[in-house]
Design a protein around this motif. Structure first.
Motif, short mmCIF file in Angstrom:
data_model
loop_
_atom_site.label_atom_id
_atom_site.label_comp_id
_atom_site.label_asym_id
_atom_site.label_seq_id
_atom_site.Cartn_x
_atom_site.Cartn_y
_atom_site.Cartn_z
N SER A 22 27.49 -12.20 95.17
CA SER A 22 29.05 -12.01 94.82
C SER A 22 29.54 -12.55 93.62
O SER A 22 30.33 -12.03 92.93
CB SER A 22 29.77 -11.84 96.19
N GLU A 61 42.78 -8.28 95.61
CA GLU A 61 41.49 -9.11 95.58
C GLU A 61 41.11 -9.67 94.42
O GLU A 61 41.35 -9.28 93.40
CB GLU A 61 40.44 -7.99 96.21
N GLU A 89 36.23 -11.50 95.76
CA GLU A 89 36.53 -10.90 96.98
C GLU A 89 35.94 -9.38 96.85
O GLU A 89 35.49 -8.53 97.57
CB GLU A 89 38.00 -10.90 97.44
N LEU A 90 36.50 -8.63 95.58
CA LEU A 90 35.94 -7.21 95.45
C LEU A 90 34.56 -7.13 95.30
O LEU A 90 33.86 -6.07 95.86
CB LEU A 90 36.67 -6.88 94.02
N ARG A 109 32.35 -9.12 96.77
CA ARG A 109 31.70 -8.94 98.40
C ARG A 109 31.96 -7.69 98.77
O ARG A 109 30.91 -7.10 99.63
CB ARG A 109 32.63 -10.23 99.00
N LYS A 110 33.03 -6.94 98.86
CA LYS A 110 33.46 -5.66 99.45
C LYS A 110 32.40 -4.71 98.79
O LYS A 110 31.87 -4.00 99.58
CB LYS A 110 34.70 -5.18 99.00
N ILE A 111 31.88 -4.58 97.64
CA ILE A 111 31.12 -3.55 96.92
C ILE A 111 29.82 -4.01 97.56
O ILE A 111 28.99 -3.10 97.98
CB ILE A 111 31.24 -3.71 95.19
N ALA A 115 28.74 -5.66 100.15
CA ALA A 115 28.92 -5.20 101.48
C ALA A 115 28.55 -3.62 101.90
O ALA A 115 27.80 -3.45 103.03
CB ALA A 115 29.99 -5.57 102.33
N SER A 116 29.02 -2.94 101.08
CA SER A 116 28.96 -1.42 101.32
C SER A 116 27.50 -1.03 101.08
O SER A 116 27.24 0.08 101.75
CB SER A 116 29.79 -0.73 100.27
N ASN A 171 24.42 -5.39 100.95
CA ASN A 171 23.93 -6.76 99.87
C ASN A 171 22.70 -6.36 99.27
O ASN A 171 21.98 -7.52 99.27
CB ASN A 171 24.13 -7.95 100.89
N PHE A 176 36.16 2.05 94.49
CA PHE A 176 36.62 1.02 94.78
C PHE A 176 37.75 0.61 94.03
O PHE A 176 37.78 0.69 92.85
CB PHE A 176 35.64 -0.11 94.67
#
Length: 225
Positions: free
Chosen positions: A27, A41, A45-46, A48-50, A52-53, A56, A72
């Motif tokens: 990330s 974010e 943080e952004l 991590r979100k990407i 996670a989708s 990873n 996003f």
């Protein structure tokens, strides 16, 4: 400044500089590529979100289109293109073979490298081949250019280059535009200076070649090292 006192947006870059690229999480790497997050974010943080989708998984991320990435919040066209470009570079790198480094096994194998740079010149130049522990070539460098009959090398520059490339051995060479293969007193003296300096740094001088248009002289072969 300690990393923990920095804004989270700045941490990946600072961490890269302080601890090296291997210390970064996925990330954090993605956050550096994006450069910034959104109002809600940070870049990390952004990122991590990407990630996670796509569970990873970088391979899965590479399948997302520009439009997919722009869904996003905070990812516009520029960021989406940056992410896609970085992943494409990684794909191309993975598909490329690592070029095989030539191995120096004799004065002649060193000559075959140097002759391409030195054999047809009208003025003297001083070059060096830098080797690893297996005598594989890791770097080739021109160190000086001189006049018709003289090219003086700075020993400090030579060994700085060797240290910069983590070299454990070197082979040096210069050309004699006159065609005379006999080493001069200056040639012999600089060879001994380089050999002595190399011994102090544990960087071995394997040979010194004098190159002419169609032949060469080897200090090692002639017992002058």
């Amino acid at each position: 400044m300690s990393i923990k006192f920095l804004a989270e947006d700045d941490r990946p870059r600072e961490k890269f500089l302080l601890k090296g690229k291997n210390s970064l999480s996925d990330s954090e790497l993605l956050a550096i590529i994006m450069g910034s997050g959104n109002r809600d974010e940070t870049a990390v943080e952004l990122a991590r979100k990407i990630l996670a989708s796509v569970n990873n998984n970088w391979n899965q991320l590479s399948l997302l289109s520009i439009k997919d990435l722009m869904k996003f919040k905070g990812v516009g066209e520029v960021k989406a293109i940056s992410i896609t470009t970085a992943l494409e570079i990684g794909r191309r790198r993975a598909n490329q073979e690592i070029p095989e480094k030539p191995v120096i096994t004799s004065s002649n194998s060193a000559y075959q490298i140097f002759r391409n740079h030195l054999s047809d010149l009208r003025t003297e130049e001083f070059w060096a081949i830098f080797l690893n522990q297996s005598n594989k070539v890791i770097h080739i460098s021109q160190l000086t250019q001189g006049g018709i009959n003289q090219s003086i090398v700075d020993v400090r520059v030579l060994f700085k280059t060797a240290l910069d490339h983590f070299s454990t051995a070197i082979i040096i060479a210069h050309n004699h535009p006159s065609g005379n293969l006999k080493p001069s007193r200056e040639d012999i003296d600089i060879t001994q200076q380089i050999k002595t300096a190399g011994n102090m740094l544990n960087i071995q001088l394997l040979d010194h070649l004098i190159i002419t248009q169609d032949s060469y002289f080897s200090f090692a072969d002639d017992g002058l090292l």
